[in-house]
Design a protein around this motif. Structure first.
Motif, PDB file in Angstrom:
ATOM      1  N   SER A  19      27.467  68.789  20.507  1.00  0.00           N
ATOM      2  CA  SER A  19      28.536  69.429  21.271  1.00  0.00           C
ATOM      3  C   SER A  19      28.158  70.879  21.518  1.00  0.00           C
ATOM      4  N   THR A  20      28.632  71.409  22.635  1.00  0.00           N
ATOM      5  CA  THR A  20      28.462  72.822  22.937  1.00  0.00           C
ATOM      6  C   THR A  20      29.830  73.405  23.243  1.00  0.00           C
ATOM      7  N   TRP A  21      30.167  74.459  22.526  1.00  0.00           N
ATOM      8  CA  TRP A  21      31.423  75.162  22.747  1.00  0.00           C
ATOM      9  C   TRP A  21      31.103  76.533  23.332  1.00  0.00           C
ATOM     10  N   HIS A  22      31.919  76.963  24.279  1.00  0.00           N
ATOM     11  CA  HIS A  22      31.802  78.310  24.855  1.00  0.00           C
ATOM     12  C   HIS A  22      33.035  79.095  24.432  1.00  0.00           C
ATOM     13  N   LEU A  23      32.802  80.162  23.688  1.00  0.00           N
ATOM     14  CA  LEU A  23      33.887  80.886  23.029  1.00  0.00           C
ATOM     15  C   LEU A  23      33.960  82.335  23.509  1.00  0.00           C
ATOM     16  N   GLU A  35      26.277  85.152  24.594  1.00  0.00           N
ATOM     17  CA  GLU A  35      26.329  84.973  26.048  1.00  0.00           C
ATOM     18  C   GLU A  35      27.066  86.170  26.636  1.00  0.00           C
ATOM     19  N   ASN A  36      26.967  86.332  27.960  1.00  0.00           N
ATOM     20  CA  ASN A  36      27.729  87.366  28.667  1.00  0.00           C
ATOM     21  C   ASN A  36      27.517  88.746  28.034  1.00  0.00           C
ATOM     22  N   GLN A  37      26.264  89.150  27.929  1.00  0.00           N
ATOM     23  CA  GLN A  37      25.880  90.432  27.322  1.00  0.00           C
ATOM     24  C   GLN A  37      26.460  90.605  25.919  1.00  0.00           C
ATOM     25  N   GLY A  38      26.501  89.528  25.157  1.00  0.00           N
ATOM     26  CA  GLY A  38      26.960  89.591  23.779  1.00  0.00           C
ATOM     27  C   GLY A  38      28.457  89.538  23.592  1.00  0.00           C
ATOM     28  N   THR A  72      30.186  83.686  23.129  1.00  0.00           N
ATOM     29  CA  THR A  72      29.308  82.939  22.239  1.00  0.00           C
ATOM     30  C   THR A  72      29.202  81.490  22.680  1.00  0.00           C
ATOM     31  N   ARG A  73      27.991  81.004  22.653  1.00  0.00           N
ATOM     32  CA  ARG A  73      27.734  79.568  22.814  1.00  0.00           C
ATOM     33  C   ARG A  73      27.519  79.028  21.401  1.00  0.00           C
TER      34      ARG A  73
END
Length: 170
Positions: A10-14, A110-113, A116-117
């Motif tokens: 699974s991949t979560w984008h937080l 992600e997104n310049q820190g 989080t992925r």
């Protein structure tokens, strides 16, 4: 009968920094049941003597036994015992109980820190006889139930992060 190995990813984008996500998912008191729907403690945390007072060593000395109620109506009791911890990016763990195997959680900025992925990998075999008997025909249903459970966890963690994340950590 050898049970089937399930590779479940699974991949979560937080919407929070990896450090803040880490603080929530790797807290030594195991807060998962507070934010993960259908997740409860099956037993109190078990902890052996840690090598030091570091978060990493305390986590490696801890075993959490959790119940996960699947959308199909069954409940899996799973023990999770961290074996390798590299804050704030990786936890490897052994799984026991109704699913036996290993897992890994990886955090990547992600997104310049600012986001989080989180990649979650499980390599497990069911230990319950009924699951092993049904796996040849029910594996797709078990995999779908796992995917739904993971989406619920992701949504719960996003809500928890939104409530608790200080503006500087977002």
């Amino acid at each position: 009968m050898t049970s089937r190995l399930f590779d479940l990813n699974s991949t979560w984008h937080l919407p929070a920094t990896p450090e803040y996500v880490w603080a929530v998912i790797a807290d030594i008191d195991m807060s998962w049941p507070q934010w993960w729907p259908h997740c409860t403690f099956a037993a109190p945390l078990s902890r052996t003597e840690a090598k030091s007072n570091s978060q990493e060593d305390i986590l490696k000395a801890t075993t959490a036994c959790l119940n996960f109620k699947a959308s199909l109506g069954y409940t899996l009791t799973i023990s999770i015992h961290p074996t390798e911890v590299a804050a704030p990016r990786k936890i490897d763990f052994d799984a026991g109980g109704n699913l036996n195997g290993t897992g890994r959680v990886l955090l990547t900025a992600e997104n310049q820190g600012q986001a989080t992925r989180m990649d979650i990998e499980w390599r497990v075999r069911p230990t319950q006889r009924w699951m092993n008997l049904l796996t040849p025909i029910a594996a797709p249903a078990f995999t779908a139930a796992h995917a739904l459970m993971m989406r619920q966890g992701e949504k719960g963690l996003i809500k928890a992060l939104a409530k608790q994340t200080p503006a500087s950590a977002k």
